[in-house]
Every structure is written in C-alpha cells, then in structure tokens.
Design a protein around this motif. Structure first.
Motif, PDB file in Angstrom:
ATOM      1  N   THR A   1       0.842  -1.191   0.000  1.00  0.00           N
ATOM      2  CA  THR A   1       0.000   0.000   0.000  1.00  0.00           C
ATOM      3  C   THR A   1       0.878   1.242   0.000  1.00  0.00           C
ATOM      4  O   THR A   1       1.813   1.350   0.807  1.00  0.00           O
ATOM      5  N   PHE A   2       0.614   2.161  -0.908  1.00  0.00           N
ATOM      6  CA  PHE A   2       1.308   3.446  -0.902  1.00  0.00           C
ATOM      7  C   PHE A   2       0.262   4.561  -1.000  1.00  0.00           C
ATOM      8  O   PHE A   2      -0.937   4.304  -1.120  1.00  0.00           O
TER       9      PHE A   2
ATOM     10  N   CYS B   1      -4.965   6.067  -0.282  1.00  0.00           N
ATOM     11  CA  CYS B   1      -4.295   4.765  -0.263  1.00  0.00           C
ATOM     12  C   CYS B   1      -4.484   4.061  -1.600  1.00  0.00           C
ATOM     13  O   CYS B   1      -5.603   3.979  -2.110  1.00  0.00           O
TER      14      CYS B   1
ATOM     15  N   ASN C   1       8.295  10.632  -1.504  1.00  0.00           N
ATOM     16  CA  ASN C   1       8.925  10.739  -0.180  1.00  0.00           C
ATOM     17  C   ASN C   1       9.704  12.043  -0.023  1.00  0.00           C
ATOM     18  O   ASN C   1      10.826  12.067   0.504  1.00  0.00           O
TER      19      ASN C   1
ATOM     20  N   GLU D   1       5.765  -0.359   0.331  1.00  0.00           N
ATOM     21  CA  GLU D   1       4.868  -0.115   1.462  1.00  0.00           C
ATOM     22  C   GLU D   1       5.157   1.258   2.075  1.00  0.00           C
ATOM     23  O   GLU D   1       6.295   1.584   2.412  1.00  0.00           O
ATOM     24  N   GLY D   2       4.097   2.079   2.171  1.00  0.00           N
ATOM     25  CA  GLY D   2       4.199   3.374   2.827  1.00  0.00           C
ATOM     26  C   GLY D   2       4.768   4.493   1.980  1.00  0.00           C
ATOM     27  O   GLY D   2       4.922   5.627   2.474  1.00  0.00           O
TER      28      GLY D   2
ATOM     29  N   VAL E   1       5.120   7.657  -0.216  1.00  0.00           N
ATOM     30  CA  VAL E   1       4.260   8.839  -0.317  1.00  0.00           C
ATOM     31  C   VAL E   1       4.549   9.531  -1.643  1.00  0.00           C
ATOM     32  O   VAL E   1       5.655  10.036  -1.873  1.00  0.00           O
TER      33      VAL E   1
END
Length: 488
Positions: free
Chosen positions: A11-12, A18, A64, A78-79, A81
C-alpha cells in the motif's frame, strides 16, 4: 518471481489516498491499474499528462519528499508517499488547472512577457514567484531529504555495449567469445523488455559480461573515450566507463502521432502498452485503438492475446485527431471510433543524442559528424529512421512538445514570420528543452517545419543534444568528483 510474490500487495499513498499495488509494480503501473491516468501537468497550461513512454514529464512526481522522480522507474513500496508536482495550493485542490482556460496565444514563449511583469519592487518579486509556479517549477526536496555524495565507480573495458535488447545481448556475447572484456548498460530493470513482452525467445547473456541494468548512459565525452551512466535508483552511484570500443544497440522508439490530442493520458507507445499488459497485468484501456507503420497487426494481435480489446487497427497516417479532455475518449480516422487508449507502433526513430554528443562540434549551433571508428551501431538502431507523417496545416493546438506546452500554432507564428532555423525555434519556444531533451519533440518540430515550407526534414541541422541526456542527482554527480580528470 513466484506466483505468491506476484500477487502480494503493498500500500502506498497518492495525493493522500491509499493505493493498493502488486509486489513488483512500478508506481505508474499501479496507478494505471487503479484508474489514475493523469500523473502530471504540462508547464504552461497545465494540461493533463500521463504514462506514455514518450514524454518523461508525464511521469514525474514527488516521492517521499523528493521532486522529479520518474514513476515508471520506481517500484511501489509499502508506505511510499507520492504526490503530483506543480500544483497550488495542493494536489487535491489545484487551482493552476484553471490555466487551461487561457487562450493558447496568451502564453506563447512562456509567462515571462514584458507587458505582464512589473519591473521592480514587491510587485516584481511576487510576480516572479507566481510565474515560476505557473511555469512548472517543482518545490525543492524536503529538508529531511539529506543529500550525500554517492560513491561512483570507474571501469575500463574493451567494449561497452549500450542497449539490452536482443541485438545488444548478441553483440556482447560475440565480443566475450572473441576474448574481450565487455560491459552492457541498459535502462531496463531487466534485459530485452520489449522482445520479452512480445513473447520472443531470448538469447541468455554470457555471465562474463558485466551487466549494468536500470542505468541510463547520459553523457558521451572525448569522442566516446569517456562515457558516464547513472542508475535510476538514486541511492546507487554513477559509473564512468573508459571503453576502447562502443557499440550502440539502443533500438528505435515509436514517435507519437503528429495530431491534436497526442499528449492525452491513454496515448501509449507499443513498448509501454505491452509492459503494462504483459508484465504488470494491467490493460492499457477497455477499448484500444492501435496505429502504426506496418507493425500494427502484430502489436494488436499480441495485445489481444493478453486480453486487451482492440477496437481499431490502422495506419498512423490515416489518423486525424485523438479526442478527449482528461484522457483519450475517441479517435477520428476514416470515421470516429470510441476508445480510451491509443497504442502507436511507428514511425520508428532512433534517439540520436548519444551519437550527437560523441561527434558534435561548433559554437552557436553544434552539428554532428560521422561516428568515430571506435563507435558502431547494430540492431534496429542501424536501420535508420522512418518518415513522420506531417500535414502542412496542423491544427494549431497540436502539441509538438507537451513538456513545455509548445504547440504547432506557436511554432507557426515564428515559421510564417520567416524563422526556419531549428536551433532558433528551440530557443524562442523552449521546444525540447524539458526532461525529454529533444526526443521525440525535435522529431515533430523538424517534420512540421519541413511540411510547412515544403522541404525535406533532412535539410535542417538538428538542435544541439548536450549531456546530460537524462537526469542525474547532485549526490551521484558528487560521487564522481574524484574519478574524472577535467580537460585542461
């Protein structure tokens, strides 16, 4: 990749929402699967741009906290942004899209019109800041993103092969069998991506060849005696090559149709469409039109075998317009055909930038010369260029350079006033001065210029291709400081 890993999910976040992705997806492929096709905006009028395989600006985003990251070259993690760039006040509520209401002529040449700009004081400073935002200047990296030099490497080899397709693999293997030390650089994360997605059988690369995958050869210096490549992963260092011989096996790319709407999300080159369908299991569209210069039947058949519904296949020169607002809605050829994606397979052209960098000389206008004896071309790149179909009277809103929002109408204003030097046209309009670095934008500019004044495109000298042809981070460049001696 195992069956289990292939369907494992990560999941990003995209603009705060999401998004589920499959393990191994690029961010661009994951967003496409989720139905998100507009990933970026053009420089001046903030037209929607997306994953196309032709225009890098369409896949640039903030990842990110780091700006100008190519979403087709970064894996979904995962994670992660991810945010749209060049929006105000936020990606979710972007008032800059209202620029599309401006008449195109109002921003010919950019926003820096003298009549628009105050000349001094607070008004000038505020206007300068506003113009920079409107012109697509990304926010700098977050303070938390700490740059640090990434150590580079210098490598001497008998032969450097550029390109990881079947021709590059065969040439590298042949050279190794002849007793040479060989390195192969390919921008793909794996070898022969296009041939593999087409279902072709591939020759394995000899383990004696040193492979640099996921890496872009961005600069050629000293007539090919010094060549520099940077990986797409900015945590890896760049590499300086000292080759005795260089083989360009870079293949050819399909040029988008020279018609209105060619920049819309949903217009994909055959490489990218097949990557989506064959590698990521993502349909390029629900109803797909395929156009080309002879390869359209084979491309359509391969897409159909992967589950894609092909509603049209035909010659690219028969295409008159691609219609849509935020993405492809239809094409106009002999008749109007409803579709949500257009896949083009031709005209096929060679990106000339590396050869140009190796031989270019001059002051105001650098011109290329024949390749030095130490450099050769093999495979599809040796076949040369196919002609681009260009009408004398293109629709003025046809985008020649989507990254910089340069239209046929803007170029016609200068051409019809008597300016026919491609280098001057480039400087007047910024055509080809975005992340594409002139390919395929200059192909379009030369074709429409030649058609407008009734000469052959080969009559014109190309604008100057200067390194770096693709981006390299400051950290990667800093890591090369002790590896390259400057010319004196």
């Amino acid at each position: 990749m195992s069956h289990d890993n292939q369907h494992a999910e990560v999941t990003f976040f995209w603009n705060g929402s999401c998004i589920k992705a499959r393990q191994g997806d690029s961010v661009a492929a994951a967003l496409w699967r989720a139905g998100i096709t507009t990933l970026a905006r053009s420089r001046k009028l903030h037209r929607p741009l997306g994953y196309s395989g032709s225009y890098p600006t369409g896949v640039l985003a903030r990842v990110n906290g780091r700006p100008n990251v190519r979403l087709d070259q970064v894996r979904a993690q995962e994670g992660l942004v991810v945010e749209t760039q060049n929006t105000w006040p936020s990606p979710r509520f972007d008032l800059l899209k209202l620029a599309q209401l401006l008449p195109a002529k109002a921003v010919y040449g950019g926003f820096e019109h003298g009549a628009w700009m105050p000349t001094s004081g607070l008004g000038y400073r505020l206007a300068e800041r506003a113009m920079a935002n409107l012109a697509g200047v990304a926010r700098p990296a977050d303070v938390s993103v700490q740059p640090a030099a990434v150590a580079g490497e210098r490598l001497s080899v008998d032969c450097l092969v550029v390109g990881g397709g079947p021709a590059g693999i065969a040439e590298a293997n042949r050279r190794v069998q002849a007793g040479e030390t060989v390195a192969l650089v390919t921008r793909g994360d794996r070898l022969a991506r296009f041939a593999d997605s087409f279902g072709a059988s591939l020759e394995p690369l000899s383990p004696q060849v040193r492979l640099f995958a996921g890496m872009e050869l961005f600069g050629v210096y000293r007539e090919g005696a010094l060549m520099v490549a940077a990986p797409h992963d900015n945590t890896r260092g760049a590499v300086v090559f000292d080759p005795k011989a260089v083989v360009l096996a870079t293949g050819r790319r399909s040029i988008p149709p020279l018609v209105k709407g060619n920049q819309l999300p949903g217009v994909l080159d055959a490489h990218s469409a097949l990557q989506l369908a064959a590698v990521h299991g993502v349909m390029p569209g629900r109803r797909v039109a395929v156009v080309g210069t002879g390869a359209e039947d084979a491309i359509a058949a391969r897409l159909a075998s992967l589950g894609v519904e092909v509603v049209h296949k035909g010659r690219v020169e028969e295409l008159k317009e691609i219609k849509g607002r935020s993405r492809v809605a239809a094409i106009r050829a002999a008749a109007e055909i409803r579709c949500d994606a257009v896949v083009h397979g031709g005209p096929w052209r060679v990106d000339p930038s590396l050869g140009f960098q190796a031989t270019g000389e001059g002051m105001f206008q650098v011109q290329a010369h024949p390749l030095p004896e130490t450099m050769s071309v093999v495979g599809a790149a040796a076949l040369g260029d196919e002609r681009i179909s260009a009408h004398r009277h293109l629709h003025p809103d046809t985008l020649i350079c989507p990254c910089m929002d340069v239209t046929a109408g803007e170029l016609y204003c200068h051409i019809d006033d008597g300016e026919t030097d491609p280098e001057v046209l480039k400087r007047l309009t910024s055509c080809g001065m975005g992340t594409c670095q002139g390919f395929p934008c200059w192909e379009h500019m030369l074709a429409m210029l030649a058609a407008r004044i009734g000469v052959e495109p080969e009559a014109f000298a190309r604008p100057t291709h200067r390194p770096p042809r693709r981006s390299i981070t400051v950290a990667q460049a800093a890591g090369l400081a002790g590896l390259v001696e400057p010319d004196r």
